[in-house]
Every structure is written in C-alpha cells, then in structure tokens.
Design a protein around this motif. Structure first.
Motif, PDB file in Angstrom:
ATOM      1  N   PHE A 222      -9.682  13.329 -13.872  1.00  0.00           N
ATOM      2  CA  PHE A 222      -8.616  12.625 -13.150  1.00  0.00           C
ATOM      3  C   PHE A 222      -8.692  12.638 -11.810  1.00  0.00           C
ATOM      4  N   SER A 223      -9.266  13.697 -11.295  1.00  0.00           N
ATOM      5  CA  SER A 223      -9.507  13.741  -9.652  1.00  0.00           C
ATOM      6  C   SER A 223     -10.587  12.852  -9.275  1.00  0.00           C
ATOM      7  N   ILE A 224     -11.705  12.790 -10.102  1.00  0.00           N
ATOM      8  CA  ILE A 224     -12.717  12.203  -9.971  1.00  0.00           C
ATOM      9  C   ILE A 224     -12.459  10.469  -9.736  1.00  0.00           C
ATOM     10  N   ILE A 225     -11.494  10.184 -10.779  1.00  0.00           N
ATOM     11  CA  ILE A 225     -11.141   8.884 -10.982  1.00  0.00           C
ATOM     12  C   ILE A 225     -10.161   8.574  -9.835  1.00  0.00           C
ATOM     13  N   GLY A 226      -9.400   9.085  -9.514  1.00  0.00           N
ATOM     14  CA  GLY A 226      -8.324   9.071  -8.428  1.00  0.00           C
ATOM     15  C   GLY A 226      -8.730   8.956  -7.014  1.00  0.00           C
ATOM     16  N   ILE A 227      -9.717   9.506  -6.917  1.00  0.00           N
ATOM     17  CA  ILE A 227     -10.394   9.815  -5.343  1.00  0.00           C
ATOM     18  C   ILE A 227     -11.322   8.760  -5.319  1.00  0.00           C
TER      19      ILE A 227
ATOM     20  N   LEU B 252      -9.328  -2.407  -6.070  1.00  0.00           N
ATOM     21  CA  LEU B 252      -9.226  -2.295  -7.726  1.00  0.00           C
ATOM     22  C   LEU B 252      -8.189  -2.042  -8.360  1.00  0.00           C
ATOM     23  N   LEU B 253      -7.598  -0.785  -7.755  1.00  0.00           N
ATOM     24  CA  LEU B 253      -6.545  -0.029  -8.490  1.00  0.00           C
ATOM     25  C   LEU B 253      -5.198  -0.976  -8.359  1.00  0.00           C
ATOM     26  N   GLY B 254      -5.155  -1.634  -7.264  1.00  0.00           N
ATOM     27  CA  GLY B 254      -3.977  -2.653  -6.713  1.00  0.00           C
ATOM     28  C   GLY B 254      -4.050  -3.914  -7.722  1.00  0.00           C
ATOM     29  N   MET B 255      -5.315  -4.365  -7.955  1.00  0.00           N
ATOM     30  CA  MET B 255      -5.371  -5.690  -8.900  1.00  0.00           C
ATOM     31  C   MET B 255      -5.073  -5.055 -10.344  1.00  0.00           C
ATOM     32  N   LEU B 256      -5.436  -4.255 -10.838  1.00  0.00           N
ATOM     33  CA  LEU B 256      -5.171  -3.733 -12.089  1.00  0.00           C
ATOM     34  C   LEU B 256      -3.691  -3.417 -12.249  1.00  0.00           C
ATOM     35  N   LEU B 257      -3.064  -2.795 -11.404  1.00  0.00           N
ATOM     36  CA  LEU B 257      -1.668  -2.767 -11.523  1.00  0.00           C
ATOM     37  C   LEU B 257      -0.865  -4.172 -11.443  1.00  0.00           C
ATOM     38  N   GLN B 258      -1.590  -4.928 -10.755  1.00  0.00           N
ATOM     39  CA  GLN B 258      -0.869  -6.481 -10.615  1.00  0.00           C
ATOM     40  C   GLN B 258      -1.141  -7.175 -11.847  1.00  0.00           C
ATOM     41  N   LEU B 259      -2.347  -6.935 -12.419  1.00  0.00           N
ATOM     42  CA  LEU B 259      -2.552  -7.511 -13.834  1.00  0.00           C
ATOM     43  C   LEU B 259      -1.936  -6.995 -14.919  1.00  0.00           C
ATOM     44  N   LEU B 260      -1.390  -5.639 -14.725  1.00  0.00           N
ATOM     45  CA  LEU B 260      -0.810  -4.966 -15.799  1.00  0.00           C
ATOM     46  C   LEU B 260       0.779  -5.509 -15.933  1.00  0.00           C
ATOM     47  N   GLU B 261       1.359  -5.624 -14.736  1.00  0.00           N
ATOM     48  CA  GLU B 261       2.612  -6.123 -14.409  1.00  0.00           C
ATOM     49  C   GLU B 261       2.715  -7.686 -14.880  1.00  0.00           C
TER      50      GLU B 261
ATOM     51  N   ILE C 288       7.195  -0.212  -4.470  1.00  0.00           N
ATOM     52  CA  ILE C 288       6.609   0.555  -5.372  1.00  0.00           C
ATOM     53  C   ILE C 288       5.025   0.463  -5.781  1.00  0.00           C
ATOM     54  N   LEU C 289       4.611  -0.731  -5.938  1.00  0.00           N
ATOM     55  CA  LEU C 289       3.175  -0.982  -6.275  1.00  0.00           C
ATOM     56  C   LEU C 289       2.218  -0.323  -5.143  1.00  0.00           C
ATOM     57  N   PRO C 290       2.668  -0.933  -3.868  1.00  0.00           N
ATOM     58  CA  PRO C 290       1.916  -0.450  -2.440  1.00  0.00           C
ATOM     59  C   PRO C 290       1.794   1.180  -2.385  1.00  0.00           C
ATOM     60  N   MET C 291       2.924   1.926  -2.423  1.00  0.00           N
ATOM     61  CA  MET C 291       3.025   2.932  -2.484  1.00  0.00           C
ATOM     62  C   MET C 291       2.065   3.836  -3.532  1.00  0.00           C
ATOM     63  N   LEU C 292       2.279   3.360  -4.703  1.00  0.00           N
ATOM     64  CA  LEU C 292       1.286   3.985  -5.748  1.00  0.00           C
ATOM     65  C   LEU C 292      -0.192   4.000  -5.578  1.00  0.00           C
ATOM     66  N   VAL C 293      -0.632   2.745  -5.049  1.00  0.00           N
ATOM     67  CA  VAL C 293      -2.079   2.766  -4.745  1.00  0.00           C
ATOM     68  C   VAL C 293      -2.453   3.513  -3.683  1.00  0.00           C
ATOM     69  N   LEU C 294      -1.530   3.630  -2.697  1.00  0.00           N
ATOM     70  CA  LEU C 294      -1.825   4.598  -1.552  1.00  0.00           C
ATOM     71  C   LEU C 294      -1.865   5.873  -1.894  1.00  0.00           C
ATOM     72  N   GLY C 295      -0.789   6.212  -2.738  1.00  0.00           N
ATOM     73  CA  GLY C 295      -0.806   7.503  -3.065  1.00  0.00           C
ATOM     74  C   GLY C 295      -1.629   8.283  -4.262  1.00  0.00           C
ATOM     75  N   ALA C 296      -2.503   7.299  -4.769  1.00  0.00           N
ATOM     76  CA  ALA C 296      -3.476   7.716  -6.007  1.00  0.00           C
ATOM     77  C   ALA C 296      -4.480   8.736  -5.514  1.00  0.00           C
ATOM     78  N   ARG C 297      -5.082   8.446  -4.436  1.00  0.00           N
ATOM     79  CA  ARG C 297      -6.063   9.550  -3.945  1.00  0.00           C
ATOM     80  C   ARG C 297      -5.291  10.732  -3.515  1.00  0.00           C
ATOM     81  N   PRO C 298      -4.101  10.969  -2.543  1.00  0.00           N
ATOM     82  CA  PRO C 298      -3.350  12.169  -2.501  1.00  0.00           C
ATOM     83  C   PRO C 298      -2.877  12.873  -3.859  1.00  0.00           C
TER      84      PRO C 298
ATOM     85  N   VAL D  82      -6.335  -2.723   3.386  1.00  0.00           N
ATOM     86  CA  VAL D  82      -6.600  -3.515   2.380  1.00  0.00           C
ATOM     87  C   VAL D  82      -5.341  -3.550   1.370  1.00  0.00           C
ATOM     88  N   VAL D  83      -4.590  -2.561   1.135  1.00  0.00           N
ATOM     89  CA  VAL D  83      -3.297  -2.704   0.371  1.00  0.00           C
ATOM     90  C   VAL D  83      -2.371  -3.558   0.897  1.00  0.00           C
ATOM     91  N   GLU D  84      -2.440  -3.622   2.424  1.00  0.00           N
ATOM     92  CA  GLU D  84      -1.047  -4.649   2.841  1.00  0.00           C
ATOM     93  C   GLU D  84      -1.678  -5.912   2.735  1.00  0.00           C
TER      94      GLU D  84
END
Length: 281
Positions: free
Chosen positions: A95-100, A106-115, A139-149, A213-215
């Motif tokens: 999970f850490s390797i994927i998140g970091i 890519l994560l942002g586009m996946l969340l947008q496509l999922l929605e 919510i979505l920008p916050m989740l993308v930026l918070g994935a690595r932390p 990139v997120v913004e």
C-alpha cells in the motif's frame, strides 16, 4: 561565437535577476497576465492584488491534505501494528509503495473517471470532478494530495509502533498490572504522534511539488496553477515571487512542526530548558 552567446545569456540572466529584486524591494510583485483560455481568466492584474487569494487557496489544500494524511495514515499504522498479524506488514508495504509511487495526475484522473462512471450507472453525484468552492469541491484534490502522506505516515507509524510494543518498558508496564488502554495512552500513542509529525514534515515538499498538477487537473485557482501558467508564458518575475512564497510556506510549516515536537516529546524540552538557563546565566 559560443562564448559570446553564453556571456550574453549570463548577462541577460543577471539583468533579469537584478530587475526582479529591485521590484521586490519596491513592493512591485509584477503583473499576472492570465490566458484568455483559462477558466479563471482575470486579464492583466497586479500580482500583489491576487497573490494572497491564490496562496490561501493553495495552502488550504496543503493543510487539509496533511491533516488527512496524518489522521488516516496514523490510524492505519496503529491498527496494523495492534493486529500483530504477519500478512499485515506485507500488505501495508505494498500500500505504501503504491501510494508513494502513483503519479498525482494518474490518481486524479482515476478518481474523476470513477466518479463519472458512478454517475452514469446510478445517476448519483457524490463529489464534483472539478471547479472551485469551499465545500465538496475540496474532496478530490485533497485526496490526491493526501495519498502520499497517508502511505508514508502509515508505514512509519506501523514500524515505530511495532518497535515500541516490543520495548522492555512496555513489557514492564504490563507486568506491573498497567491496563492495556493506559499502556497505549502513556507509551504508544505519544511515540506514534511524534512519528506522524516526522512523516508529515517529509511529505510536505512532495505534496507541494504535486500541487500545480493537481490544481491544473481539477481547475482549482491556486498559486500552483498560476505558477504553471507563468512558466508557460515566461512571466519570470511573477513565477519567482510565487516560488519564494512557497519556500516561505515550507519554512513556516517546519517551524510549526518543530514547536509541536517540543509539546509532544518531553525529552526534547530538556535541552531547550538547559540552553535557556545557560543563556540567562
């Protein structure tokens, strides 16, 4: 000819640098020339009038992402350490390797496509896929930026909590009859909290590098998106000002984290008190 061109480039760069610092010393932050194709196009406006608003929007995303990363990652790490199961550590590492390693775009586009897929199949709109607003648009920008932390905090908290649970003083506390809840409150949680602050401090600069990139992806009118546009259109002075503001923000966040270290870990307060006594003497 090459030496002459190189000298001209260096001379122009030095002249531009002096011009930028001269303007900063006079309170002139430059002009932001917004593209007419930008969603939040404002035309030509003095950067001093809008810089505070842009920085507020960006810092709000960063702070919320750090809070989500610290809270969610800390809970995941502590729960994984408390389970004491062999397969949990491997799952957490993956999970850490994927998140970091996952790129922000890519994560942002996946969340947008999922929605979008959820909306097409059920007709239910959970969160907006873009836009500006101090509501569910965060919510979505916050989740993308918070994935690595989240991934980094969970991994470090799991490792540190597992070490603390195996320490001799924890075993001694349990053998003396101290309850499990008291053991976690007195010995385990403070160590986990210090680890969360350490992980957040190292994650801030990574989240800040992903911020433009997120913004841009979610259409959030922050300083990161403005920085990208300025770099694209060669607005050197404004880009320099925004980079300096980001540097000051990182320093401020690190100072706040250092103050929290002193409040959480009493071992760090002893050298500070000794130093104050020596200075007072």
């Amino acid at each position: 000819g090459m030496q002459a061109s190189l000298g001209q480039v260096l001379s122009d760069a030095a002249g531009d640098t002096l011009e930028i610092w001269r303007g900063l010393s006079q309170g002139n932050l430059g002009i932001y020339q917004s593209s007419r194709y930008s969603y939040f196009s404002t035309g030509n406006v003095a950067l001093s009038q809008k810089l505070g608003w842009y920085m507020l929007n960006s810092l709000a995303l960063i702070v919320l992402a750090m809070l989500v990363g610290g809270l969610l990652g800390g809970l995941i790490g502590v729960a994984a350490a408390a389970s004491r199961r062999p397969g949990v550590s491997l799952s957490l590492i993956l999970f850490s390797i994927i998140g970091i390693s996952a790129p922000s775009f890519l994560l942002g586009m996946l969340l947008q496509l999922l929605e979008l897929s959820l909306y097409k199949s059920t007709g239910v709109r959970l969160v907006p896929v873009g836009g500006y607003g101090w509501d569910e648009h965060l919510i979505l920008p916050m989740l993308v930026l918070g994935a690595r932390p989240v991934a980094q905090v969970a991994r470090l908290v799991y490792s540190r909590t597992s070490e603390v649970l195996d320490e001799d003083y924890v075993r001694t506390a349990r053998s003396k009859g101290l309850g499990e809840r008291a053991v976690w409150r007195v010995h385990v949680i403070p160590n986990a909290a210090a680890t969360v602050l350490t992980a957040i401090g190292t994650s801030v600069r990574f989240s800040l590098s992903s911020l433009p990139v997120v913004e841009q992806l979610f259409g959030w009118p922050g300083a990161g998106r403005v920085l990208l546009e300025m770099l694209r259109t060669s607005q050197t002075q404004g880009a320099t000002v925004i980079i300096l503001c980001f540097g000051a923000a990182i320093l401020s966040i690190n100072v706040i984290l250092d103050m929290l270290y002193l409040a959480i870990d009493p071992r760090l307060r002893e050298p500070v008190s000794q130093l104050r006594d020596e200075v007072r003497w």
